[in-house]
Structures are given as structure tokens and as C-alpha cells.
Design a protein around this motif. Structure first.
Motif, PDB file in Angstrom:
ATOM      1  N   TYR A  79       0.146 -84.002  29.764  1.00 40.68           N
ATOM      2  CA  TYR A  79       1.066 -85.225  29.967  1.00 40.68           C
ATOM      3  C   TYR A  79       2.103 -85.245  28.909  1.00 40.68           C
ATOM      4  CZ  TYR A  79      -2.974 -86.832  32.821  1.00 40.68           C
ATOM      5  OH  TYR A  79      -3.846 -87.072  33.714  1.00 40.68           O
ATOM      6  N   GLY A  80       2.021 -85.965  27.989  1.00 37.72           N
ATOM      7  CA  GLY A  80       3.148 -86.058  26.941  1.00 37.72           C
ATOM      8  C   GLY A  80       2.555 -86.902  25.821  1.00 37.72           C
ATOM      9  N   PHE A  81       3.611 -87.195  24.674  1.00 37.70           N
ATOM     10  CA  PHE A  81       3.190 -88.098  23.600  1.00 37.70           C
ATOM     11  C   PHE A  81       2.913 -89.129  23.942  1.00 37.70           C
ATOM     12  CE2 PHE A  81       5.627 -84.841  21.138  1.00 37.70           C
ATOM     13  CZ  PHE A  81       4.828 -84.155  20.365  1.00 37.70           C
ATOM     14  N   HIS A  82       1.847 -89.727  23.357  1.00 33.29           N
ATOM     15  CA  HIS A  82       1.420 -91.186  23.541  1.00 33.29           C
ATOM     16  C   HIS A  82       2.313 -91.969  22.659  1.00 33.29           C
ATOM     17  CE1 HIS A  82      -0.761 -95.092  22.996  1.00 33.29           C
ATOM     18  NE2 HIS A  82      -1.764 -94.572  24.103  1.00 33.29           N
ATOM     19  N   GLN A  83       2.803 -93.118  23.203  1.00 32.03           N
ATOM     20  CA  GLN A  83       3.812 -94.086  22.393  1.00 32.03           C
ATOM     21  C   GLN A  83       3.516 -94.063  21.025  1.00 32.03           C
ATOM     22  OE1 GLN A  83       4.829 -97.671  23.618  1.00 32.03           O
ATOM     23  NE2 GLN A  83       2.797 -98.526  23.844  1.00 32.03           N
ATOM     24  N   ASP A  84       2.253 -94.507  20.780  1.00 31.83           N
ATOM     25  CA  ASP A  84       1.616 -94.668  19.433  1.00 31.83           C
ATOM     26  C   ASP A  84       1.827 -93.417  18.558  1.00 31.83           C
ATOM     27  OD1 ASP A  84       1.063 -97.089  19.977  1.00 31.83           O
ATOM     28  OD2 ASP A  84      -0.859 -96.732  19.995  1.00 31.83           O
ATOM     29  N   GLU A  85       1.660 -92.199  19.025  1.00 30.71           N
ATOM     30  CA  GLU A  85       1.731 -90.797  18.406  1.00 30.71           C
ATOM     31  C   GLU A  85       3.103 -90.791  18.046  1.00 30.71           C
ATOM     32  OE1 GLU A  85      -1.310 -87.623  19.870  1.00 30.71           O
ATOM     33  OE2 GLU A  85       0.375 -88.331  21.276  1.00 30.71           O
ATOM     34  N   LEU A  86       4.177 -91.263  19.007  1.00 32.25           N
ATOM     35  CA  LEU A  86       5.689 -91.186  18.679  1.00 32.25           C
ATOM     36  C   LEU A  86       6.104 -92.018  17.478  1.00 32.25           C
ATOM     37  CD1 LEU A  86       6.819 -90.866  22.306  1.00 32.25           C
ATOM     38  CD2 LEU A  86       6.859 -89.036  20.529  1.00 32.25           C
ATOM     39  N   ILE A 117      -2.478 -98.985  38.216  1.00 31.89           N
ATOM     40  CA  ILE A 117      -3.062 -97.766  39.064  1.00 31.89           C
ATOM     41  C   ILE A 117      -3.471 -96.939  38.158  1.00 31.89           C
ATOM     42  CG2 ILE A 117      -1.617 -98.400  40.830  1.00 31.89           C
ATOM     43  CD1 ILE A 117       0.277 -96.185  40.063  1.00 31.89           C
ATOM     44  N   ILE A 118      -3.384 -96.662  36.924  1.00 32.77           N
ATOM     45  CA  ILE A 118      -3.830 -95.800  36.011  1.00 32.77           C
ATOM     46  C   ILE A 118      -4.314 -96.553  34.560  1.00 32.77           C
ATOM     47  CG2 ILE A 118      -1.410 -95.459  34.782  1.00 32.77           C
ATOM     48  CD1 ILE A 118      -4.002 -92.667  35.700  1.00 32.77           C
ATOM     49  N   ASN A 119      -4.978 -95.713  34.188  1.00 31.96           N
ATOM     50  CA  ASN A 119      -5.599 -96.159  32.597  1.00 31.96           C
ATOM     51  C   ASN A 119      -4.542 -96.228  31.729  1.00 31.96           C
ATOM     52  OD1 ASN A 119      -6.309 -95.200  29.585  1.00 31.96           O
ATOM     53  ND2 ASN A 119      -8.075 -96.099  30.675  1.00 31.96           N
ATOM     54  N   GLN A 120      -4.410 -97.349  31.032  1.00 28.11           N
ATOM     55  CA  GLN A 120      -3.275 -97.729  30.016  1.00 28.11           C
ATOM     56  C   GLN A 120      -3.070 -96.436  28.930  1.00 28.11           C
ATOM     57  OE1 GLN A 120      -3.047-101.370  27.964  1.00 28.11           O
ATOM     58  NE2 GLN A 120      -2.051-100.725  26.355  1.00 28.11           N
ATOM     59  N   ASN A 121      -4.125 -95.805  28.421  1.00 24.17           N
ATOM     60  CA  ASN A 121      -3.866 -94.724  27.325  1.00 24.17           C
ATOM     61  C   ASN A 121      -3.187 -93.790  28.147  1.00 24.17           C
ATOM     62  OD1 ASN A 121      -4.590 -94.702  24.707  1.00 24.17           O
ATOM     63  ND2 ASN A 121      -6.245 -93.035  25.361  1.00 24.17           N
ATOM     64  N   PHE A 122      -3.363 -93.148  29.411  1.00 26.01           N
ATOM     65  CA  PHE A 122      -2.604 -92.175  29.999  1.00 26.01           C
ATOM     66  C   PHE A 122      -1.323 -92.790  30.390  1.00 26.01           C
ATOM     67  CE2 PHE A 122      -6.783 -90.026  32.117  1.00 26.01           C
ATOM     68  CZ  PHE A 122      -6.868 -89.696  30.793  1.00 26.01           C
ATOM     69  N   ALA A 123      -1.050 -93.869  30.599  1.00 24.29           N
ATOM     70  CA  ALA A 123       0.273 -94.531  31.090  1.00 24.29           C
ATOM     71  C   ALA A 123       1.189 -94.420  29.732  1.00 24.29           C
ATOM     72  CB  ALA A 123       0.233 -95.900  31.535  1.00 24.29           C
ATOM     73  N   ASP A 124       0.651 -94.866  28.529  1.00 23.74           N
ATOM     74  CA  ASP A 124       1.242 -94.765  27.421  1.00 23.74           C
ATOM     75  C   ASP A 124       1.996 -93.200  27.064  1.00 23.74           C
ATOM     76  OD1 ASP A 124       1.169 -97.171  26.889  1.00 23.74           O
ATOM     77  OD2 ASP A 124      -0.573 -96.993  25.468  1.00 23.74           O
ATOM     78  N   MET A 125       1.392 -92.196  27.939  1.00 17.43           N
ATOM     79  CA  MET A 125       1.852 -90.649  27.661  1.00 17.43           C
ATOM     80  C   MET A 125       2.736 -90.402  28.354  1.00 17.43           C
ATOM     81  SD  MET A 125      -1.695 -88.774  27.147  1.00 17.43           S
ATOM     82  CE  MET A 125      -3.082 -89.922  26.585  1.00 17.43           C
ATOM     83  N   VAL A 126       3.373 -90.939  29.544  1.00 19.64           N
ATOM     84  CA  VAL A 126       4.227 -90.304  30.483  1.00 19.64           C
ATOM     85  C   VAL A 126       5.435 -91.361  30.554  1.00 19.64           C
ATOM     86  CG1 VAL A 126       2.708 -89.136  31.992  1.00 19.64           C
ATOM     87  CG2 VAL A 126       3.386 -91.471  32.238  1.00 19.64           C
ATOM     88  N   GLY A 127       6.684 -90.518  30.691  1.00 22.61           N
ATOM     89  CA  GLY A 127       7.938 -91.416  30.992  1.00 22.61           C
ATOM     90  C   GLY A 127       9.026 -91.805  29.846  1.00 22.61           C
ATOM     91  N   TRP A 128       8.368 -91.133  28.602  1.00 20.74           N
ATOM     92  CA  TRP A 128       9.230 -91.114  27.409  1.00 20.74           C
ATOM     93  C   TRP A 128      10.259 -90.081  27.428  1.00 20.74           C
ATOM     94  CZ3 TRP A 128       8.776 -95.681  26.119  1.00 20.74           C
ATOM     95  CH2 TRP A 128       7.668 -96.432  25.847  1.00 20.74           C
ATOM     96  N   GLN A 129       9.956 -88.821  28.009  1.00 20.52           N
ATOM     97  CA  GLN A 129      10.848 -87.668  27.839  1.00 20.52           C
ATOM     98  C   GLN A 129      12.058 -88.061  29.211  1.00 20.52           C
ATOM     99  OE1 GLN A 129       9.142 -83.848  28.136  1.00 20.52           O
ATOM    100  NE2 GLN A 129      11.055 -82.807  27.698  1.00 20.52           N
ATOM    101  N   GLU A 130      11.306 -88.552  30.348  1.00 17.44           N
ATOM    102  CA  GLU A 130      12.389 -88.851  31.257  1.00 17.44           C
ATOM    103  C   GLU A 130      13.668 -90.007  30.840  1.00 17.44           C
ATOM    104  OE1 GLU A 130      12.580 -91.442  35.574  1.00 17.44           O
ATOM    105  OE2 GLU A 130      10.608 -90.757  34.775  1.00 17.44           O
ATOM    106  N   MET A 131      12.957 -90.898  29.930  1.00 24.28           N
ATOM    107  CA  MET A 131      13.747 -91.947  29.505  1.00 24.28           C
ATOM    108  C   MET A 131      14.956 -91.129  28.341  1.00 24.28           C
ATOM    109  SD  MET A 131      13.028 -94.865  26.641  1.00 24.28           S
ATOM    110  CE  MET A 131      12.604 -93.590  25.434  1.00 24.28           C
ATOM    111  N   ALA A 132      14.465 -90.336  27.592  1.00 30.23           N
ATOM    112  CA  ALA A 132      15.339 -89.607  26.716  1.00 30.23           C
ATOM    113  C   ALA A 132      16.522 -88.674  27.285  1.00 30.23           C
ATOM    114  CB  ALA A 132      14.730 -88.803  25.583  1.00 30.23           C
ATOM    115  N   ILE A 133      15.966 -87.944  28.447  1.00 36.43           N
ATOM    116  CA  ILE A 133      16.781 -87.111  29.089  1.00 36.43           C
ATOM    117  C   ILE A 133      17.941 -87.714  29.849  1.00 36.43           C
ATOM    118  CG2 ILE A 133      17.051 -85.582  31.127  1.00 36.43           C
ATOM    119  CD1 ILE A 133      14.277 -84.405  30.194  1.00 36.43           C
TER     120      ILE A 133
END
Length: 523
Positions: free
Chosen positions: A27-34, A373-389
Motif C-alpha cells: 500500500y503506502g505510508f499510513h498518515q500517522d507514519e507520515l 468499504i475498507i478498514n480504516q487502517n488500510f484507508a489511511d495508507m492510500v491516496g497520499w502519493q496521488e494527492m502529492a503527484i
């Protein structure tokens, strides 16, 4: 400890670490990890939302392993392994043999709650480790009260407080339980208690001074947490999740509550189940999050494993290892779901199947108490790179002169941390946010012409309505799905004034960067 017992523990430890290793790059970085990566770049004795230890660990991890996702997640996986090893030591010290050690260690290693805890760079696994270490040291004091042990216990408590404040609940519950036993009171006399808590106090003192210096932001964050998250939590859900979060481990910890009253030689350790019950009662009353109690489980698993082992030994024809396999296999089958082994689309289908067929909706219930539709922990790991790009592409398209007068304004800490991290990989302007600890280093006033901003709400809160929406998060499994990215050109004075007003509200009245104690000089 017998060499065969040690080898058995190490085998389970290595197996768990390999499970974590296989999922580290998913997946990607969790928002808390970032967020914690960013805090590690601004080392201090405190932050608004967390004590300083996680930032220090993040900084250390980055220095040793780099800031890749794999490198960042190695240390929490190692501490998850250390917790398994501690569980083995506790079990052996309480009198457990091979079957008990295998049962206790494999439950901590592979139960859903503990596998998930060790998969991310978040304070949770370090908190669990500190609770377990404190329990182990207390057992050592009871068995062999050497003068150095209370000091070591104080160090563990101090490190635990600097990791997560929830350890205070556990330590209070443990010492209250210890004082109920006359023999324990003799061992933990005034001198031992003084050595323990004076050591812990000295370790925590710089953080306490930082809190005092800055108007106790931890209390402000707690109030905000109560209003935004804890108020939505159900006490019944807390109880249900305690029963289900460890999978088949529920049989062990329930056995642990029973075992302590069955065996005379275990009476000095009654503080383990008593503290567990007290912690859960307190968290139920305070409407705490379910994972706050996870640190109380490893020692209880040890007691339950001893009970199972002795029960099996009593019935000589009982299928010893078959019973333990029954405890182990279901948790291993859940591992690919708890850790991000499956593609996010398949994980979503699994969670939705569980909701539809097993009527368990808590894996899909987020902090807003809505079903997604998805566990919150997993939802927190996707979308951030798309936003940055997408933001970077817009920024690059601007004339060079205009770029120099542009900033990013992020409304949520996840977006702010993601922009900060990905600025090392994509061209992005400076990042400003008033969310979370980002307010600590945000400028009082903005002197810019253009603002690229990300809204964590459906509608932007920025007062200047003459903005264009140039991007939107399209990943439906992201927590920021359909959230917009905007450009406000030639920012009006009203917007700058609005920002200054928000800044004064978000900043702490007593905060002063000039007098802030910093750890940056240590690295």
C-alpha cells in the motif's frame, strides 16, 4: 532459561518478523507514519498529540535505514518481536514449560491485534512493549528483589510515559493490585517504590517542563480527542473488540483470569489479572479506544498458557500439540487480512464478507462510527502519493516567478505530513498547516500570492471563494476519496486575515519557539 525453551521462543520471534517483513512495502505510508516522520524532523521534548519518543524513534530509523517505507517499518517489527520474546521470558519465569511458552508466544506473535500493532511505525507497539517490560521487571523483583531492579523498572516506566500516556493507567492498576498482597507489600516497600518512581520522574521531567512551558498541550489534545473521537465510541463495542481482537487468544486470556486462583505458587502474581481487569474497567468508563488495553494481554496470555499446559498434563492422553495447533492456525489464516498482503480491493471484499456473513461490522467502522468499504487502517495508507503527484503537476505548470510566491496549505495533519514527505521526491512548495503539531512551526502571517490547498472536508473552509479545483483523489479506498485539491490565485487580504485569526486560535497562548527545548542538537 533452558536452551530448548530459548530456541523455541526465537523460532516464533523469527517467524513473526518474517510475516511483518513480507507486508512492509504494501500500500503506502499510513498518515500517522507520515506525521511521525515529520515530527522526527522537528525533535522536541513534546508535541501536541504525542509524547516525544515516537519522533525520536522515527529520527533514529531514518538515520539508520533511510526514509523508505521498508526502512521505517523495521523497528516496530523488531519491537513486536521483542514483545514476543518478553512473553516467553514471563511464561518461563512463572513456571511455564514448552507447551506454555509455545502457546503464549505464538498468541502474541500471530493474533490479529498484535500482528497489526507491529506492522506500522506508530506508538502502539512500543507502548505494548513497555507495559510488558514493566510486568516482567515486577516479576523479577518478586522472585529476586535486587536493588537495581526498581531502578530498571523506573526507567521502563519513564520510557513508557514518553511513548504513550496510557501506561499511567496500567502502572496505577498494577501497583494498586500489588498493594492488595501482603507479600508484595513487603517487597515493594517504601524504598523500592521511591527508587522506582523517582527514576521515572527524572526521565519524564524534561517532558513535564516542556508541557508546563507550552501550556500543557497534551490536555488540550485530550479535550479535542474527547470531542472528536472518544465521544463516538461505544462501551459495548469496546468489550466486544476485547473478546474478538486476539482471535483464538481469547481462550488463553480467559484461562489466565481463572488460572491465578487455581495454583498456590502463582498467588504472588495475582496483580497480573487484577491489573488487567482494572485497566479495562477504567477504559470502559473513560470510553477509551480498544487498543489502549493491548499491553495488558501478554502476561495474561502467559498465565493462560500455563493453565492450558497443566490441564493437558493432567489428562495424559490429551492431544497436546493438536490443541495448540487449534489455537495457532485460525490466527495464521487471518494474518493475510490483518497485514496488507492482499490487494486493497480484495481486502475490502474480505471485510465486507465478514460484515455480511458474520455480522461483525467493527473492522469497517471508522472513528466517525460510520461503516465504510475498507478498514480504516488500510484507508489511511492510500491516496497520499496521488494527492502529492497531482499537486506537484499543478505547481510545475506555474511560471517560475509565481512558484516562488506559492505555498501549500493543508487542512489535515495527514495531508500536511504527506506533502512534507513527498516534497523530497516531487517539486512542491513549502507546506503550511494549522493541524496538530504543524501549528507549532507554522508562520504567524502568510506573505504569498498563491495558495495550493487541500481540503479535508467536502467544501473548503478558506474564505476566498475564487479558487479552482484542479484535482481530486480518485482512489475509492482512500480516506481522502473525492477530496479536492485547489488553487487560490492572487490571494485576497481577507484570506490572509482569516489565516492569522486561525493561527492565533490554534497556537498555544504560552508557546514560544525561542525558548522551546529542542533535541535537534543531539543528532
Amino acid at each position: 532459561m533452558h536452551q530448548k525453551l530459548r530456541l523455541l521462543i526465537i523460532l516464533i520471534v523469527v517467524s513473526q518478523f518474517l510475516l511483518h517483513l513480507g507486508a512492509m512495502g504494501a500500500y503506502g505510508f499510513h498518515q500517522d507514519e507520515l506525521l511521525y516522520i515529520t515530527l522526527g524532523e522537528h525533535l522536541s521534548w513534546g508535541y501536541r498529540e504525542t509524547p516525544p519518543m515516537i519522533a525520536l524513534i522515527s529520527r533514529f530509523s531514518t538515520l539508520i535505514f533511510g526514509d523508505s517505507m521498508l526502512g521505517l517499518r523495521i523497528i516496530p517489527a523488531l519491537f513486536a518481536s521483542f514483545t514476543v520474546y518478553l512473553t516467553g521470558l514471563i511464561t518461563a519465569r512463572l513456571g511455564g514449560k514448552h507447551l506454555a511458552v509455545f502457546a503464549a508466544c505464538s498468541t502474541v506473535a500471530f493474533s490479529p491485534a498484535f500482528l497489526a500493532s507491529g506492522g506500522l511505525l506508530v506508538p502502539q507497539i512500543f507502548d505494548v512493549f513497555c507495559w510488558s517490560l514493566c510486568c516482567y521487571l515486577i516479576i523479577c523483583v518478586i522472585q529476586n528483589p535486587k536493588p537495581i531492579l526498581p531502578v530498571l523498572l523506573g526507567i521502563a516506566i519513564g520510557a513508557g510515559i514518553l511513548t504513550k500516556y496510557t501506561i499511567l493507567i496500567y502502572i496505577g492498576a498494577v501497583f494498586a493490585s500489588l498493594m492488595l498482597n501482603r507479600e508484595n507489600r513487603k517487597i515493594f516497600n517504601r524504598s523500592a517504590i521511591l527508587n522506582t518512581f523517582s527514576t521515572a520522574f527524572l526521565i519524564v521531567l524534561p517532558h513535564l517542563f516542556w508541557q508546563f512551558q507550552n501550556g500543557f498541550p497534551a490536555l488540550m489534545h485530550l479535550d479535542e480527542l474527547k470531542e472528536t473521537q472518544l465521544i463516538h465510541l461505544s462501551r459495548l463495542d469496546f468489550i466486544i473488540q476485547q473478546l474478538l481482537s486476539n482471535g483464538t487468544g481469547v481462550f488463553l486470556w480467559l484461562a489466565g483470569l481463572f488460572a491465578i486462583w487455581q495454583y498456590k505458587e502463582l498467588r504472588p502474581y495475582r496483580f497480573i489479572p487484577l491489573a488487567f481487569l482494572l485497566v479495562n474497567i477504567i477504559l470502559i468508563i473513560l470510553k477509551g479506544k480498544p487498543y489502549y488495553a493491548f499491553g495488558a494481554y501478554p502476561a495474561l496470555f502467559a498465565l493462560g498458557a500455563i493453565f492450558v499446559e497443566r490441564t493437558i498434563e493432567h489428562y495424559q492422553n490429551a492431544p497436546r500439540w493438536a490443541i495448540l495447533v487449534v489455537l495457532l492456525i485460525p490466527n495464521l489464516l487471518l494474518a493475510p487480512v490483518v497485514l496488507p498482503y492482499l490487494a486493497v480491493e480484495k481486502s475490502s471484499k474480505v471485510f465486507q464478507w465478514v460484515q455480511s456473513n458474520l455480522k461483525l461490522d467493527f473492522p469497517l467502522r471508522w472513528e466517525d462510527q460510520k461503516i465504510h468499504i475498507i478498514n480504516q487502517n488500510f484507508a489511511d495508507m492510500v491516496g497520499w502519493q496521488e494527492m502529492a503527484i497531482k499537486t506537484s503537476k499543478m505547481y510545475i505548470s506555474m511560471p517560475p516567478k509565481e512558484r516562488n510566491a506559492t505555498i501549500i496549505f493543508a487542512e489535515g495533519y495527514g495531508a500536511a505530513a504527506a506533502f512534507t514527505y513527498f516534497a523530497k521526491r516531487y517539486p512542491l512548495p513549502p507546506v503550511v498547516s494549522l493541524s496538530s503539531s504543524f501549528a507549532m512551526w507554522a508562520p504567524e502571517n502568510l506573505r504569498v500570492k498563491h495558495i495550493l490547498f487541500f481540503s479535508s472536508e467536502n467544501m473548503p473552509t478558506i474564505p476566498d471563494k475564487k479558487y479552482i479545483k484542479f484535482g481530486v483523489i480518485e482512489n475509492p479506498y482512500s480516506r481522502i476519496y473525492k477530496r479536492g485539491i485547489y488553487l487560490s490565485s492572487h490571494v485576497k487580504h481577507t484570506t490572509l486575515k482569516w489565516y492569522a485569526s486561525k493561527w492565533s486560535q490554534r497556537r498555544f497562548a504560552s508557546f514560544d519557539l525561542k525558548t522551546n527545548i529542542s533535541l535537534n542538537g543531539w543528532f
